[in-house]
Design a protein around this motif. Structure first.
Motif, mmCIF file in Angstrom:
data_model
loop_
_atom_site.group_PDB
_atom_site.id
_atom_site.type_symbol
_atom_site.label_atom_id
_atom_site.label_comp_id
_atom_site.label_asym_id
_atom_site.label_seq_id
_atom_site.Cartn_x
_atom_site.Cartn_y
_atom_site.Cartn_z
ATOM 1 N N UNK A 1 0.854 -1.186 0.000
ATOM 2 C CA UNK A 1 0.000 0.000 0.000
ATOM 3 C C UNK A 1 0.891 1.239 0.000
ATOM 4 N N UNK A 2 0.471 2.317 -0.664
ATOM 5 C CA UNK A 2 1.275 3.542 -0.664
ATOM 6 C C UNK A 2 1.503 4.060 0.758
ATOM 7 N N UNK A 3 2.663 4.651 0.957
ATOM 8 C CA UNK A 3 3.021 5.209 2.266
ATOM 9 C C UNK A 3 3.911 6.431 2.059
ATOM 10 N N UNK A 4 4.039 7.230 3.080
ATOM 11 C CA UNK A 4 4.949 8.380 3.053
ATOM 12 C C UNK A 4 6.309 7.909 3.530
ATOM 13 N N UNK A 5 7.349 8.112 2.715
ATOM 14 C CA UNK A 5 8.696 7.731 3.131
ATOM 15 C C UNK A 5 9.230 8.747 4.147
ATOM 16 N N UNK A 6 10.450 8.546 4.586
ATOM 17 C CA UNK A 6 11.016 9.389 5.638
ATOM 18 C C UNK A 6 11.155 10.856 5.236
ATOM 19 N N UNK A 7 11.173 11.144 3.926
ATOM 20 C CA UNK A 7 11.241 12.547 3.486
ATOM 21 C C UNK A 7 9.896 13.039 2.946
ATOM 22 N N UNK B 1 9.687 2.541 -4.199
ATOM 23 C CA UNK B 1 9.429 3.234 -5.465
ATOM 24 C C UNK B 1 8.767 4.573 -5.173
ATOM 25 N N UNK B 2 9.417 5.670 -5.533
ATOM 26 C CA UNK B 2 8.945 7.027 -5.283
ATOM 27 C C UNK B 2 7.895 7.398 -6.327
ATOM 28 N N UNK B 3 6.631 7.337 -5.939
ATOM 29 C CA UNK B 3 5.549 7.668 -6.857
ATOM 30 C C UNK B 3 5.523 9.155 -7.188
ATOM 31 N N UNK B 4 5.849 10.001 -6.216
ATOM 32 C CA UNK B 4 5.839 11.449 -6.463
ATOM 33 C C UNK B 4 6.810 11.819 -7.577
#
Length: 108
Positions: A4-10, A19-22
């Motif tokens: 599931x999508x999540x917010x990484x440490x930054x 995988x950075x979706x942004x």
């Protein structure tokens, strides 16, 4: 790995193995694979209902599209439409579909 999508440490929207979706989004190949998997799942869900299996291919396609967009629980709330499908009253099926909030979101 996170499915599931999540917010990484930054603070970037991330999925899978980081995988950075942004920044990267997804590839057309992955988007097509996701669509194929979602449509297959939708078809399996609908095939569990006897009334679906008796329909013509064109009617099945229309219901797969509707179910894909609404999800099965919301589709099953179209009780009059389902009764009409079971009895072959396709004029009423169309009326129920066109008389819904779902139809108001479709492009004509």
């Amino acid at each position: 790995m996170r499915l599931m999508p999540y917010q990484c440490s930054v603070g970037k929207l991330t999925i899978g193995y980081g995988h950075n979706l942004d920044a990267n989004g997804i590839s057309a190949e992955l988007a097509n694979s996701l669509l194929e998997n979602d449509v297959d799942k939708t078809c399996r869900e609908l095939q569990a209902h006897k009334w679906f299996n008796t329909l013509s291919v064109a009617r099945k396609v229309a219901l797969v599209d509707m179910c894909f967009n609404l999800g099965l629980p919301r589709l099953l709330k179209f009780k009059l439409m389902i009764v009409a499908l079971k009895t072959g009253n396709y004029e009423l099926v169309a009326k129920e579909m066109l008389d819904s909030k779902w139809d108001n979101t479709q492009q004509h």
